[in-house]
Design an enzyme around this catalytic site. Structure first.
Site, short mmCIF file in Angstrom:
data_model
loop_
_atom_site.label_atom_id
_atom_site.label_comp_id
_atom_site.label_asym_id
_atom_site.label_seq_id
_atom_site.Cartn_x
_atom_site.Cartn_y
_atom_site.Cartn_z
N SER A 2 0.82 -1.22 0.00
CA SER A 2 0.00 0.00 0.00
C SER A 2 0.85 1.26 0.00
O SER A 2 0.44 2.28 -0.56
CB SER A 2 -0.94 0.01 1.21
OG SER A 2 -1.92 -0.98 1.09
N THR A 17 -1.50 4.25 3.30
CA THR A 17 -2.17 5.03 2.25
C THR A 17 -2.36 6.49 2.63
O THR A 17 -1.90 7.37 1.91
CB THR A 17 -3.51 4.38 1.86
OG1 THR A 17 -3.26 3.06 1.36
CG2 THR A 17 -4.20 5.19 0.77
N HIS A 24 -6.74 -9.72 3.73
CA HIS A 24 -5.60 -10.35 4.40
C HIS A 24 -6.06 -11.46 5.35
O HIS A 24 -5.40 -12.49 5.49
CB HIS A 24 -4.82 -9.30 5.20
CG HIS A 24 -3.88 -8.49 4.38
ND1 HIS A 24 -2.82 -9.04 3.67
CD2 HIS A 24 -3.84 -7.15 4.13
CE1 HIS A 24 -2.16 -8.08 3.04
NE2 HIS A 24 -2.76 -6.92 3.29
#
Length: 363
Positions: A83, A136, A262
């Site tokens: 990410s 992010t 995940h």
């Protein structure tokens, strides 16, 4: 009038109308936006979006888009991005190594689109369901060599100039081992800080900045009582940022779609994406009414190798399944709406999202 002459006049009229309509469409597509809202559903590929359609009791807001593209997501260091590198591609327009937060392959800070627009007197905002210091959101305002340096990423927020932020991560701002109180430091910089609740009806003052840190770590799962946080934070962020007549940039992340992937937890993943879809409806409604706002919806990568298979060969029954607990290298979609949205069709590298945004907001 003869039939031939009537048909000839009708043909001329059709040509005229066609040219006029084409001209109107071209003008609309070439119009530049005043505002950009970049929405990132972390870890979301086409199967995730398909699942949100099948399992959502409401029509999917993804279906409201007319311009759709695909991005290639590899980082400079790996075929499969993380990410941090994926978000830095969006924020700074560079391919960098996995784990990098707003820095290039030599760990040198690279200006982000948020920082560039702050210098040009745009208003800016960052919203996430993770910690606000996560990979992010952090990649839009911070510069650190590794994503796990969340204490340092938090410090970068003080010099970012961000006008509105909301998410979790309170522990990185107060009760730190180094005794720094970044909440107090933000208040000294003029931020109105809120650590326990967010009121979407709050009156926002034009000359103040706002920060919401509503959880010690990441925000709770939608399945565990997060409620309408993402919707309310986005509504409040739009209320604040739209006060700037110059324009604004807002990044909204549905962080936990990725976490569900995940965990190979389909219920977690799908519930988070349906929550994101609800916020997407709010943003599209705003953009339609405003007329000067470009909405871009994408993901940094796909997570989980998620798919919707037939359950025991029954083609009328879906069985969500996963092929990995990590990320995958598959291309992910880019949906766009509003002025300049036609630029985002096609297949391109993830860094091109930055390039296209910069081109549209060029002075």
């Amino acid at each position: 009038m003869s039939l031939r002459r009537i048909l000839r006049c009708f043909s001329i009229a059709i040509v005229f109308v066609t040219i006029s309509c084409a001209s109107t469409v071209t003008t609309a597509q070439n119009k530049k936006p005043k505002n950009i809202i970049l929405m990132i559903a972390d870890g979301t590929g086409l199967s995730q979006i398909s699942a949100s359609q099948f399992y959502n009791s409401q029509p999917s807001n993804y279906e409201r888009f007319k311009n759709i593209g695909l991005i290639k997501t590899s980082s400079s260091s790996d075929l499969i991005t993380d990410s941090a590198a994926g978000a830095t591609a969006f924020s700074a327009g560079i391919k960098t190594y996995n784990g990098a937060i707003g820095v290039n392959t030599d760990t040198i800070a690279v200006p982000t689109i948020l920082e560039d627009l702050e210098k040009r007197q745009f208003s800016t905002g960052v919203i996430a369901t993770s910690t606000i210091t996560h990979a992010t959101p952090g990649s839009f305002y911070a510069h650190q060599k590794f994503r796990k340096m969340e204490l340092e990423i938090a410090e970068d927020l003080l010099t970012s100039g961000v006008d509105f932020f909301a998410g979790g991560g309170r522990k990185f701002f107060e009760n730190r081992e180094d005794k720094l109180n970044l909440v107090a430091a933000l208040e000294d910089l003029g931020y109105v800080m809120q650590l326990d609740r967010l009121d979407p009806s709050k009156r926002m003052k034009k000359n103040e900045k706002y920060g919401y840190l509503l959880a010690d770590a990441g925000m709770p799962k939608i399945l565990e009582g997060r409620g309408s946080f993402l919707y309310d934070a986005t509504k409040l962020g739009l209320k604040k940022l739209s006060q700037n007549k110059k324009g604004f940039f807002l990044m909204v992340e549905g962080s936990q779609v990725d976490w569900g992937g995940h965990n190979n937890d389909a219920e977690y993943l799908i519930s988070e994406l349906i929550d994101f879809d609800t916020v997407l409806g709010l943003v599209l409604d705003y953009a339609e009414k405003d007329g000067n706002t470009l909405v871009i919806v994408t993901a940094d990568h796909e997570t989980g190798g998620f798919t919707l298979a037939a359950d025991n060969g029954n083609y009328n029954k879906l069985k969500p399944s996963f092929s990995t607990g990590g990320h995958s290298a598959t291309m992910v979609p880019v949906f766009s709406y509003g002025p300049g949205s036609s630029l985002f069709s096609g297949i391109y590298e993830n860094t091109a999202v930055y390039d296209k945004m910069k081109r549209l907001l060029k002075e």
